[in-house]
Enzyme design. Structure first.
Site, short mmCIF file in Angstrom:
data_model
loop_
_atom_site.label_atom_id
_atom_site.label_comp_id
_atom_site.label_asym_id
_atom_site.label_seq_id
_atom_site.Cartn_x
_atom_site.Cartn_y
_atom_site.Cartn_z
N HIS A 211 -56.74 -77.38 -12.96
CA HIS A 211 -56.00 -78.18 -11.97
C HIS A 211 -54.55 -78.39 -12.42
CE1 HIS A 211 -55.69 -81.51 -8.92
NE2 HIS A 211 -54.74 -81.89 -9.76
N GLU A 212 -54.40 -78.75 -13.70
CA GLU A 212 -53.04 -79.02 -14.20
C GLU A 212 -52.24 -77.73 -14.32
OE1 GLU A 212 -52.01 -81.88 -14.08
OE2 GLU A 212 -53.93 -82.90 -13.90
N HIS A 215 -50.37 -76.83 -11.27
CA HIS A 215 -49.08 -77.51 -11.09
C HIS A 215 -47.92 -76.72 -11.71
CE1 HIS A 215 -50.17 -81.16 -9.03
NE2 HIS A 215 -51.15 -81.43 -9.89
N HIS A 221 -50.38 -81.82 -3.89
CA HIS A 221 -51.78 -81.44 -3.69
C HIS A 221 -52.00 -81.03 -2.22
CE1 HIS A 221 -52.52 -84.27 -7.29
NE2 HIS A 221 -52.59 -83.02 -7.70
#
Length: 319
Positions: A211-212, A215, A221
């Site tokens: 998830h990170e 980024h 999101h």
């Protein structure tokens, strides 16, 4: 000739040699002869000192030197065996110095022959944990496992991602699972359970890492973010699987992420967390090797659910 007798001492290393009732007419040679008997230090290896100067004349008398009752002389010197050791060591140093250029040249040639890994820079260049919390070595091991995860490595190499630092997020940040600072400058992950007694499941922490990593490309999101994040969750298995081969699922054979069974050997698996020091927990059918492989396979191949996406979005502190 003087008949006067004196008592004096000679200091040698940590020892003191006593001369009782010696004539003032005694010579330096006689003193050294006695010292050889007491210390086994040959006379020609002795440096007898008085008032800061070495006594070189063996025939000079104590009275001529001004030695008095209670005086203390100093003796310096090394035993032949000690001198031999030093000589041998000096020879080794000389030989090593002669060989050093050749060794350096050989190392240089070997380095030139080795092909550099073009993907070595696509990694987490530094790892940090919080040493004040219990079992920092376990936290270090977990971050290293994530760094060296073959699926993670393949993703980062494929997308040419380089992250400056991967760190442990303090568990006191109760509402945050992880964050990515400046699109890959630093990524922080929550590793521990809320009560600090154990560590979160490896697969759960890896999903937060993916998830990170997303980024690195997308800040918000939104649909673009979630599409890439879902793709990464597929790639982390597929890239590892195709690059290194794996057993087929079914017929008693299961895919096991590297190190998964090793970690389960010293921590207890409970509802998505690993708890340290809990001892063995007997649950029928859950502690067999096949059951552990099934759990590992299920964790590695599990889909990213809408609920997980929402939880990670809400627990993301990236900015």
């Amino acid at each position: 000739m003087s008949n006067e007798k004196i008592n004096f001492k000679v200091g040698y290393k940590s020892h003191t040699i006593t001369f009782d009732q010696w004539s003032l007419d005694s010579t330096v040679e006689e003193v050294k002869h006695y010292l050889e008997q007491e210390t086994e230090l040959p006379m020609d290896s002795q440096k007898l000192m008085w008032k800061g100067r070495i006594l070189k004349d063996p025939q000079v008398c104590l009275t001529d030197l001004g030695v008095q009752d209670g005086s203390k002389l100093m003796l310096m010197g090394s035993l032949p065996v000690q001198i031999e050791k030093v000589t041998l060591q000096d020879q080794k140093i000389v030989e090593q110095r002669k060989l050093t250029p050749a060794i350096r040249l050989k190392k240089k040639q070997l380095l030139q022959q080795q092909k550099p890994n073009p993907n070595a820079k696509y990694t987490f260049h530094k790892i940090s944990v919080i040493p004040e919390f219990p079992h920092p070595e376990k936290a270090q091991s977990l971050l290293e496992k994530l760094r060296d995860d073959r699926g993670i490595r393949a993703i980062m190499a494929d997308r040419k991602w380089s992250v400056g630092e991967l760190i442990e997020l303090t568990p006191f940040e109760a509402s945050i699972l992880g964050y990515n600072r400046n699109a890959g400058q630093l990524i922080a992950l929550r590793l521990r359970t809320d009560d600090l007694s154990g560590f979160r499941h490896y697969d759960s922490v890896r999903k937060v890492l993916l998830h990170e990593l997303t980024h690195n490309v997308w800040g918000d999101h939104d649909d673009n973010f979630h599409a890439l994040n879902r793709q990464l969750n597929k790639d982390v298995v597929n890239l590892d699987w195709t690059a290194h081969g794996a057993n087929t699922l079914g017929h008693g054979e299961f895919y096991t992420p590297e190190g998964e069974e090793d970690m389960e050997s010293d921590v207890l698996y409970e509802a998505g967390t690993y708890r340290l020091g809990a001892g063995s927990k007997s649950t029928t059918g859950l502690d067999t090797p096949e059951a552990r492989r099934q759990r590992a396979a299920q964790a590695a191949l599990s889909r990213l659910t809408k609920k997980e996406e929402q939880e990670m979005d809400e627990g993301c502190g990236s900015h």
